[in-house]
Design a protein around this motif. Structure first.
Motif, mmCIF file in Angstrom:
data_model
loop_
_atom_site.group_PDB
_atom_site.id
_atom_site.type_symbol
_atom_site.label_atom_id
_atom_site.label_comp_id
_atom_site.label_asym_id
_atom_site.label_seq_id
_atom_site.Cartn_x
_atom_site.Cartn_y
_atom_site.Cartn_z
ATOM 1 N N TYR A 201 0.834 -1.207 0.000
ATOM 2 C CA TYR A 201 0.000 0.000 0.000
ATOM 3 C C TYR A 201 0.870 1.260 0.000
ATOM 4 O O TYR A 201 0.649 2.188 -0.786
ATOM 5 C CB TYR A 201 -0.917 -0.019 1.222
ATOM 6 N N ASP A 202 1.878 1.279 0.871
ATOM 7 C CA ASP A 202 2.780 2.432 0.932
ATOM 8 C C ASP A 202 3.554 2.595 -0.377
ATOM 9 O O ASP A 202 3.814 3.718 -0.826
ATOM 10 C CB ASP A 202 3.762 2.271 2.102
ATOM 11 N N THR A 206 3.372 5.880 -3.785
ATOM 12 C CA THR A 206 4.486 6.615 -4.399
ATOM 13 C C THR A 206 4.504 6.462 -5.918
ATOM 14 O O THR A 206 5.406 6.985 -6.571
ATOM 15 C CB THR A 206 5.830 6.122 -3.826
ATOM 16 N N LYS A 207 3.524 5.737 -6.478
ATOM 17 C CA LYS A 207 3.482 5.477 -7.917
ATOM 18 C C LYS A 207 2.184 6.022 -8.516
ATOM 19 O O LYS A 207 1.193 5.295 -8.654
ATOM 20 C CB LYS A 207 3.594 3.968 -8.190
ATOM 21 N N PRO A 208 2.152 7.310 -8.867
ATOM 22 C CA PRO A 208 0.910 7.911 -9.394
ATOM 23 C C PRO A 208 0.423 7.256 -10.682
ATOM 24 O O PRO A 208 -0.785 7.174 -10.920
ATOM 25 C CB PRO A 208 1.297 9.379 -9.615
ATOM 26 N N ASN A 209 1.336 6.791 -11.524
ATOM 27 C CA ASN A 209 0.914 6.149 -12.774
ATOM 28 C C ASN A 209 0.120 4.873 -12.509
ATOM 29 O O ASN A 209 -0.887 4.597 -13.172
ATOM 30 C CB ASN A 209 2.134 5.832 -13.642
ATOM 31 N N ILE A 210 0.586 4.102 -11.526
ATOM 32 C CA ILE A 210 -0.133 2.874 -11.180
ATOM 33 C C ILE A 210 -1.477 3.210 -10.550
ATOM 34 O O ILE A 210 -2.493 2.561 -10.832
ATOM 35 C CB ILE A 210 0.717 2.008 -10.225
ATOM 36 N N ASP A 218 -9.562 0.580 -17.349
ATOM 37 C CA ASP A 218 -8.739 -0.222 -18.256
ATOM 38 C C ASP A 218 -8.473 -1.621 -17.712
ATOM 39 O O ASP A 218 -8.260 -2.553 -18.469
ATOM 40 C CB ASP A 218 -7.397 0.483 -18.511
ATOM 41 N N LYS A 219 -8.483 -1.734 -16.382
ATOM 42 C CA LYS A 219 -8.153 -3.032 -15.786
ATOM 43 C C LYS A 219 -9.196 -4.088 -16.105
ATOM 44 O O LYS A 219 -8.972 -5.274 -15.955
ATOM 45 C CB LYS A 219 -7.996 -2.889 -14.268
#
Length: 220
Positions: A201-202, A206-210, A218-219
């Motif tokens: 989760y943390d 930190t990954k805005p694209n994900i 899209d998923k």
């Protein structure tokens, strides 16, 4: 016969005494890598460099076993470390007989413990851990390709079967609209990550694209 030759060839990478591995065996093993081009000259240089590195390190810093264990622990953590300690000790009867003999000998306090000399402890290491340690930080692309090829071959189909078991719970009647790519992505995360739910989760925060992909449709 082809399978027999393959298994005999890749068995050299199960050897943890790298100084015993010969170049001709490595060269024979490289012939089975058909989906990648391996430069034999580069492989020769890489192999000799790593072999020299092993010979130089094997007796230093408490032995190669301690070095490999420290390397794996620093990368995986103690809970995920799967090293093996093998203790070769004399049997209890031998200890009794040895003690009887020691009782008949006048051994002073200044002399070393003779009994302990008869106990040997051998710290065994996994060959994949050893190669990972030796190749870490080294520019050895040809040898790295070969090592990746060898250790990517499963010893049995147990891992594949476990993937199907996990897929059964991911792709259930309530999630029938999932595409194959999504199922594959979830399985890759589930089977290969060592992160806890909180750590994952943390990490995702930190990954805005994900995160944008997660929020999108899209998923599906």
């Amino acid at each position: 016969n082809n399978y027999k030759s393959l298994y005999q060839s890749i068995s050299i990478f199960d050897e943890v005494h790298i100084e015993k591995v010969e170049w001709k065996s490595v060269q024979q093993c490289s012939a089975f890598v058909v989906n990648q081009t391996i430069d034999l000259d580069g492989l020769f240089n890489d192999f000799n460099h790593i072999k020299s590195k092993y010979i130089d390190l094997k007796e230093r810093f408490g032995g190669i076993s301690k070095q490999v264990e420290s390397f794996i622990l620093s990368n995986l953590g103690r809970s995920n470390y799967n090293g093996t300690s093998v203790n070769h000790e004399t049997s209890s009867c031998d200890d009794c007989n040895l003690q009887d003999n020691l009782d008949d000998i006048d051994v002073s306090d200044d002399e070393p413990d003779v009994k302990n000399k008869h106990k040997k402890t051998n710290k065994s290491i996994r060959s994949d851990h050893l190669w990972a340690y030796l190749l870490d930080g080294e520019h050895a692309p040809s040898l790295r390709k070969l090592v990746d090829f060898v250790f990517a071959i499963p010893g049995s189909n147990a891992f594949c079967e476990s993937v199907f078991s996990h897929m059964k719970y991911l792709w259930n009647n309530n999630r029938t609209k999932m595409q194959h790519d999504l199922v594959g992505a979830e399985l890759k995360i589930k089977m290969n990550t060592h992160l806890t739910c909180t750590e994952l989760y943390d990490y995702l925060l930190t990954k805005p694209n994900i995160l944008n992909k997660i929020r999108s449709s899209d998923k599906y």
